[in-house]
Design a protein around this motif. Sequence first.
Motif, short mmCIF file in Angstrom:
data_model
loop_
_atom_site.label_atom_id
_atom_site.label_comp_id
_atom_site.label_asym_id
_atom_site.label_seq_id
_atom_site.Cartn_x
_atom_site.Cartn_y
_atom_site.Cartn_z
N SER A 107 6.37 -3.22 8.11
CA SER A 107 5.43 -3.33 7.24
C SER A 107 5.41 -3.84 6.29
N TYR B 104 1.53 0.02 16.31
CA TYR B 104 1.74 0.55 15.87
C TYR B 104 1.78 0.28 14.64
N PRO B 105 2.24 -1.40 14.15
CA PRO B 105 2.14 -1.90 13.71
C PRO B 105 0.38 -2.45 13.08
N PHE C 173 -1.77 -0.14 13.91
CA PHE C 173 -2.08 1.37 13.60
C PHE C 173 -2.15 1.68 11.68
N VAL C 174 -1.29 0.76 12.01
CA VAL C 174 -0.76 0.74 10.34
C VAL C 174 -2.10 0.26 9.55
N CYS D 258 -4.70 1.10 6.59
CA CYS D 258 -5.19 -0.20 5.26
C CYS D 258 -6.90 -0.90 5.04
N MET E 23 0.86 -1.39 0.26
CA MET E 23 -0.13 0.36 -0.08
C MET E 23 1.02 1.35 -0.15
N HIS F 268 5.02 -1.01 3.66
CA HIS F 268 4.41 -0.36 2.43
C HIS F 268 4.84 0.80 2.35
N ALA G 111 6.76 2.39 11.52
CA ALA G 111 5.81 0.98 11.10
C ALA G 111 5.39 0.65 10.14
N ALA G 112 4.85 1.56 9.17
CA ALA G 112 4.79 1.52 7.69
C ALA G 112 5.30 0.54 6.79
N PHE H 288 1.78 5.52 1.02
CA PHE H 288 1.38 5.92 2.12
C PHE H 288 1.81 7.46 1.62
N ARG I 18 6.78 7.39 14.32
CA ARG I 18 6.35 6.08 14.93
C ARG I 18 5.96 5.05 13.90
N PHE I 19 4.61 5.49 13.37
CA PHE I 19 3.43 5.48 12.09
C PHE I 19 4.43 5.07 10.77
#
Lengths: 130, 99
Positions: free
Chosen positions: A29, B82-83, B85-86, B90, A1, A31, A25-26, A3, A21-22
């Motif tokens: 993960s 946080y993961p 949250f991500v 989605c 995805m 992304h 994490a994105a 962002f 932090r977001f």
Amino acid sequence: MKFAIALFSAPHAPSSRRALRFAEAALASGHEIVRLFFYQDAVHNASNAAVPPQDELNLPAEWGVFVRHHRLDAVVCIAAALRRGVLNEEEARRYGRPSANLGEPWDLSGLGQLHEAAQMADRLVCFGGP
Amino acid sequence: MATLHLLSHSPFGDSRFASCLALLGRNDALLLTGDAVHALRAGSTPWESVQQLPEGIAVFALDEDLAARGIAPSGRVQPVNYPGFVELCCRYEKVNSWL
């Protein structure tokens, strides 16, 4: 995805840390972050002149490391930055200011870059306020 | 089209929280972060409002903000990291931040 992340708050606001932090994490993960856009008081996150107390998080420094490490497209709104005294070499020269406090990895550009990022991304996530 | 609503202001300081609840769609979700997690203080007026939301509306809260304020998630509230949250960003088609 894909962002796009827009940040509106100053480095000392908890939302600036939350955005970082977001973003971490994105990427962790799997992304993609197509652009980070720093608007309003968030332009101070791109300043290399901030000296936060040593026992506090140095968010401008952390953002710089993060953007550089992942080679992200990090845009700072030029109008918001100029009015707050966040200038690169070119703007400091143009307006006759004695020093610049914004360099790589940041780009000064217009609000159109936020609009474009919103079009390119699957999700636009905004962080601001407390 | 379901939207994830992102709140970070305290529900006791202004009307964002109440406005947000009034605008929630049937399958929207709330993600409480920062001082917005104070809405989960058991027995408070915002907490009552959260309990009364329709079934289809999921309520999430950022775990570090719950921990920082000593609030234990209860009932329908799902803590996320946080993961998580991500992943929520989605899962929902739009993310609306109440700046």
